[in-house]
Design a protein around this motif. Structure first.
Motif, PDB file in Angstrom:
ATOM      1  N   LEU A 129      -3.023  10.646  -8.471  1.00 27.58           N
ATOM      2  CA  LEU A 129      -3.544   9.542  -9.275  1.00 27.58           C
ATOM      3  C   LEU A 129      -3.227   8.199  -8.628  1.00 27.58           C
ATOM      4  N   VAL A 130      -4.032   7.227  -8.972  1.00 29.78           N
ATOM      5  CA  VAL A 130      -3.793   5.854  -8.483  1.00 29.78           C
ATOM      6  C   VAL A 130      -3.720   4.936  -9.707  1.00 29.78           C
ATOM      7  N   PRO A 131      -2.557   4.893 -10.378  1.00 26.72           N
ATOM      8  CA  PRO A 131      -2.450   4.086 -11.595  1.00 26.72           C
ATOM      9  C   PRO A 131      -2.406   2.576 -11.317  1.00 26.72           C
ATOM     10  N   ARG A 132      -1.932   2.204 -10.120  1.00 29.12           N
ATOM     11  CA  ARG A 132      -1.799   0.764  -9.808  1.00 29.12           C
ATOM     12  C   ARG A 132      -2.983   0.303  -8.958  1.00 29.12           C
ATOM     13  N   ILE A 133      -4.149   0.292  -9.580  1.00 29.27           N
ATOM     14  CA  ILE A 133      -5.374  -0.080  -8.872  1.00 29.27           C
ATOM     15  C   ILE A 133      -5.349  -1.547  -8.410  1.00 29.27           C
ATOM     16  N   PRO A 134      -4.857  -2.503  -9.243  1.00 28.93           N
ATOM     17  CA  PRO A 134      -4.804  -3.897  -8.763  1.00 28.93           C
ATOM     18  C   PRO A 134      -3.994  -4.057  -7.479  1.00 28.93           C
ATOM     19  N   THR A 135      -2.876  -3.325  -7.385  1.00 28.63           N
ATOM     20  CA  THR A 135      -2.059  -3.396  -6.163  1.00 28.63           C
ATOM     21  C   THR A 135      -2.840  -2.873  -4.967  1.00 28.63           C
ATOM     22  N   LEU A 136      -3.562  -1.782  -5.174  1.00 28.35           N
ATOM     23  CA  LEU A 136      -4.377  -1.214  -4.090  1.00 28.35           C
ATOM     24  C   LEU A 136      -5.462  -2.194  -3.657  1.00 28.35           C
ATOM     25  N   VAL A 137      -6.084  -2.855  -4.624  1.00 30.87           N
ATOM     26  CA  VAL A 137      -7.145  -3.811  -4.304  1.00 30.87           C
ATOM     27  C   VAL A 137      -6.596  -4.992  -3.508  1.00 30.87           C
ATOM     28  N   VAL A 138      -5.466  -5.516  -3.963  1.00 36.00           N
ATOM     29  CA  VAL A 138      -4.865  -6.660  -3.264  1.00 36.00           C
ATOM     30  C   VAL A 138      -4.449  -6.277  -1.848  1.00 36.00           C
ATOM     31  N   SER A 139      -3.838  -5.099  -1.699  1.00 40.26           N
ATOM     32  CA  SER A 139      -3.426  -4.668  -0.355  1.00 40.26           C
ATOM     33  C   SER A 139      -4.637  -4.484   0.557  1.00 40.26           C
ATOM     34  N   SER A 140      -5.751  -4.006   0.002  1.00 42.25           N
ATOM     35  CA  SER A 140      -6.974  -3.831   0.803  1.00 42.25           C
ATOM     36  C   SER A 140      -7.533  -5.185   1.242  1.00 42.25           C
ATOM     37  N   PHE A 167       0.809  -1.222   0.000  1.00 42.11           N
ATOM     38  CA  PHE A 167       0.000   0.000   0.000  1.00 42.11           C
ATOM     39  C   PHE A 167       0.846   1.277   0.000  1.00 42.11           C
ATOM     40  N   VAL A 168       1.967   1.267   0.715  1.00 37.59           N
ATOM     41  CA  VAL A 168       2.750   2.496   0.897  1.00 37.59           C
ATOM     42  C   VAL A 168       3.185   3.124  -0.433  1.00 37.59           C
ATOM     43  N   PRO A 169       3.773   2.355  -1.396  1.00 31.92           N
ATOM     44  CA  PRO A 169       4.159   3.000  -2.668  1.00 31.92           C
ATOM     45  C   PRO A 169       2.978   3.601  -3.416  1.00 31.92           C
ATOM     46  N   VAL A 170       1.836   2.912  -3.381  1.00 31.15           N
ATOM     47  CA  VAL A 170       0.635   3.425  -4.048  1.00 31.15           C
ATOM     48  C   VAL A 170       0.176   4.721  -3.386  1.00 31.15           C
ATOM     49  N   PHE A 171       0.217   4.757  -2.059  1.00 29.89           N
ATOM     50  CA  PHE A 171      -0.219   5.948  -1.322  1.00 29.89           C
ATOM     51  C   PHE A 171       0.722   7.120  -1.565  1.00 29.89           C
ATOM     52  N   LEU A 172       2.048   6.857  -1.589  1.00 27.44           N
ATOM     53  CA  LEU A 172       3.018   7.932  -1.843  1.00 27.44           C
ATOM     54  C   LEU A 172       2.849   8.490  -3.258  1.00 27.44           C
ATOM     55  N   GLU A 173       2.589   7.613  -4.203  1.00 27.78           N
ATOM     56  CA  GLU A 173       2.369   8.059  -5.575  1.00 27.78           C
ATOM     57  C   GLU A 173       1.107   8.910  -5.676  1.00 27.78           C
TER      58      GLU A 173
END
Length: 323
Positions: A271-282, A259-265
């Motif tokens: 923007l949240v370009p890596r939505i699959p990563t966010l979903v998996v982390s959730s 989650f941390v790299p997605v949140f920093l980006e």
């Protein structure tokens, strides 16, 4: 109704689970008869295809039969059938010396122990045993249990988990719920005593390898896996908060790392370009939460089961005193 001795003379039962031990059973019976002449020696024959039962009876043992295969099944029948003030259990293969039986009995009869472990690993086991994987396996199992069930830094370590030479009090025997069918029974006994805070003592005992022509019924790999699974399952059942809490911490850590790299980006670009990563982390974060909640619920159930066990032990103690 349990029937225990009310006189000064204590009732000692020597229990020998046997499967194809015709080469050694007579000697084992004779050795324990010499060391504990006042005891009753029981040989439970577990579908032997040789003359084990006949030779045990000839040596003066009380012979009974258990037709469900497996050491756990034999010990279940022994503990249900026999009433005594002290129980000694050992193997019929003449690998354990009877000379330690008196010392082990005294610890039980004096109230200093509910289970006495015949400790092979501190004496001759590693020199006598010719199967290196057995040596490694015994050490691994011992270390696992001492790590998972240590109450504090000063708690006494279990020196030998897999030993087949033990002494028990009536309290242990009549309160022990046997679930195992095979050789994992020793591990189950040890964990039961640790979890229920029963008195445990260890006595160093001499061990010698089986004589020529006598073969172990323990399969190094199959039974080794069963023992490790027993430890895993009992740890989950007896200490669910630690078990599921560890799983929750692992899942939460992985979720955080993702989650941390997605949140920093998101903070930098909006923007949240890596939505699959966010979903998996959730999903992992939710799994961690569910695992922790399961641990809390099961821990409450386990604590209530412990309370119920303590009450049942009080009832057993009252019965033992009356008899």
């Amino acid at each position: 109704m349990l029937n225990f001795s009310q006189s000064n003379e204590k009732n000692i039962a020597v229990l020998l689970p046997c499967y194809n031990e015709e080469l050694t059973v007579e000697k084992v019976v004779a050795d324990f008869r010499r060391e504990l002449p006042e005891s009753k020696i029981y040989v439970y024959d577990n579908n032997s295809t040789d003359a084990t039962a006949e030779l045990a009876k000839k040596a003066g043992a009380i012979v009974r039969h258990e037709y469900r295969q497996g050491k756990g099944n034999v010990i279940r029948s022994m503990f249900r059938d026999i009433d005594a003030d002290c129980y000694i259990i050992t193997d019929g293969d003449d690998t354990y010396s009877a000379e330690h039986a008196r010392e082990m009995c005294e610890l039980i009869l004096s109230g200093k122990a509910d289970m006495v472990i015949g400790d092979r690993l501190s004496t001759t086991y590693f020199e006598e045993n010719k199967r290196p994987f057995h040596n490694f396996g015994n050490s691994i199992v011992r270390d696992f249990i001492n790590t998972f069930w240590a109450r504090d830094k000063n708690s006494k370590k279990i020196l030998d988990v897999m030993t087949g030479y033990r002494a028990f009090s009536p309290m242990f025997v009549k309160s022990f719920p046997i679930l195992s069918q095979g050789f994992e029974i020793e591990t189950e006994m040890t964990i039961h005593a640790l979890d229920k805070n029963l008195l445990i003592q260890s006595v160093p005992v001499n061990y010698k390898d089986r004589p020529a022509g006598s073969f172990s019924k323990l399969n190094t790999y199959v039974d080794g896996v069963k023992v490790l699974l027993t430890i895993f399952n009992l740890y989950r059942n007896y200490q669910p908060l630690k078990f599921f809490g560890a799983a929750a911490m692992f899942l939460a850590l992985v979720a955080l790392i993702m989650f941390v790299p997605v949140f920093l980006e998101f903070l930098e670009t909006g923007l949240v370009p890596r939505i699959p990563t966010l979903v998996v982390s959730s999903i992992l974060a939710l799994s961690a939460l569910l695992s922790f909640v399961c641990g809390l619920i099961l821990d409450t159930i386990a604590k209530n089961a412990r309370k119920d066990f303590e009450l049942k032990m009080n009832i057993i103690q009252m019965i033992l005193k009356r008899n």
